[in-house]
Design an enzyme around this catalytic site. Sequence first.
Site, short mmCIF file in Angstrom:
data_model
loop_
_atom_site.label_atom_id
_atom_site.label_comp_id
_atom_site.label_asym_id
_atom_site.label_seq_id
_atom_site.Cartn_x
_atom_site.Cartn_y
_atom_site.Cartn_z
N PRO A 295 -6.17 2.66 -2.91
CA PRO A 295 -7.38 2.95 -2.14
C PRO A 295 -8.17 4.13 -2.69
O PRO A 295 -7.62 5.21 -2.92
CB PRO A 295 -6.83 3.26 -0.75
CG PRO A 295 -5.60 2.43 -0.66
CD PRO A 295 -5.00 2.48 -2.05
N CYS A 296 -9.46 3.89 -2.90
CA CYS A 296 -10.30 4.90 -3.55
C CYS A 296 -11.02 5.79 -2.56
O CYS A 296 -11.65 6.77 -2.96
CB CYS A 296 -11.32 4.23 -4.46
SG CYS A 296 -12.52 3.20 -3.57
#
Length: 445
Positions: A77-78
Amino acid sequence: MAIKTVGSVCSGIEAASVAWQGLGLKFEWFAEIADFPSKLLAEKYPTIPNHGDMAGLADKILAEEIAAPDLICGGTPCQAFSLAGWRQGLADDRGNLTLAFVDIVNATDKIRKNAHLPPTVVFWENVEGVLKDKTNAFGSFVSSLAGLGEVLTPKKWANAGFIKGKRNVAWRVLDAKYFGLPQQRRRLYVLAGNIDVANVLFEHCENGENLQKSAKYPSSELNFSKNGDNFEIFREYTDCLYSSYGTKWNGNAAAYNGSLYVVQNGRIRRLSPLECERLMGFPDNYTNIAGTKRTNRYQAVGNSWAIPVVRWLGERILAEQQSKFSFDRLVGSGNFWDFHESPIICENGFVNVSETPQNTIFGNMQNIVDSNAPKEIYISPVGCNGIIRRKAERNLKINSRLEEVLLRISQEMSAEEIERRSRVQKRGNKSKLNVRGEMEQIYLN
């Protein structure tokens, strides 16, 4: 090593499977928890198991319940690293999933070593904002992959670099707009393993002049006809697609530079989900599965990978090219090289480490736009007026041609529409959202 099998972490809608189709790779498993991508994976890839939460993958691999593949790909997850997120890095649970990714890789290599197989190859993608993360999450990540005793802590991470360690690690920021997609999408790509990762990710050239070119996006007509419709766009390529485009399309910088708008037959609209798929390199209607909502499609595509870039890297990984350059004579700290400029000079030539590949390909928005856009994504005169109003209130810059179009449409309400708007606004029991929805329905009908 011969790479044949793949495990996918944080699989999303499986850009890797699309990009690497036809390369002889077998995907052993996925790991995705979000509802819509999971539903899409089940429909598109029914024979490949989706193990859901990545937190349990390392234990499953160690217990030999699932395969320890030749290559592991993923984009943890960015949000913890991006400008759109909270920028909490490792203080955010989503940022810690980046280190959980390393646990999966270590577990895989342990099983592969027991089976006398070479270590797995790592392919990781993320937003370039991870390089600026204040918790040094990127330093923790690459140092862990390389098996270093201490975390690297440079003052500033460069957009490309190389580490020699238990696993060699290379990273490079690449922009999709140079790979045939008319979308400015700068992403960070990391490769790790005992293959020649530097030679895969960087490009050697004997003549440095060929690498010092100016990769200027070519000009093209912003007004054109297609399938009997007249179109106007505001730039030759779009800004980066983002996951919330379906719901927050008017609050992003692209709302004012015009790059995510299309004028079709005099009316202005957002990009359609199909057009967003094309901007990422997916097949038409790849995300258009039964029962899906437009917002699901926008989010899934905006969170995915640029297909041509991933294809380019996959082909280079499988080519198993012999190293054409050496870092031995470069100035670095031990076995760590941080490349702040491109090209770099090695003992037998020049190396391109920039966001631009040596052989650029440019796409065209004329191939992206679609005549059959849904009417719900057109912007009403009320919506156009709202964009202009926010621009003035916040003293924002705006594309001059876009402003002309918005003003023209905002002034086109008929007397009947104005009267209807007045009646709607007087209904005190209606929310602003319902007011806007009714007014847009007036415009569309």
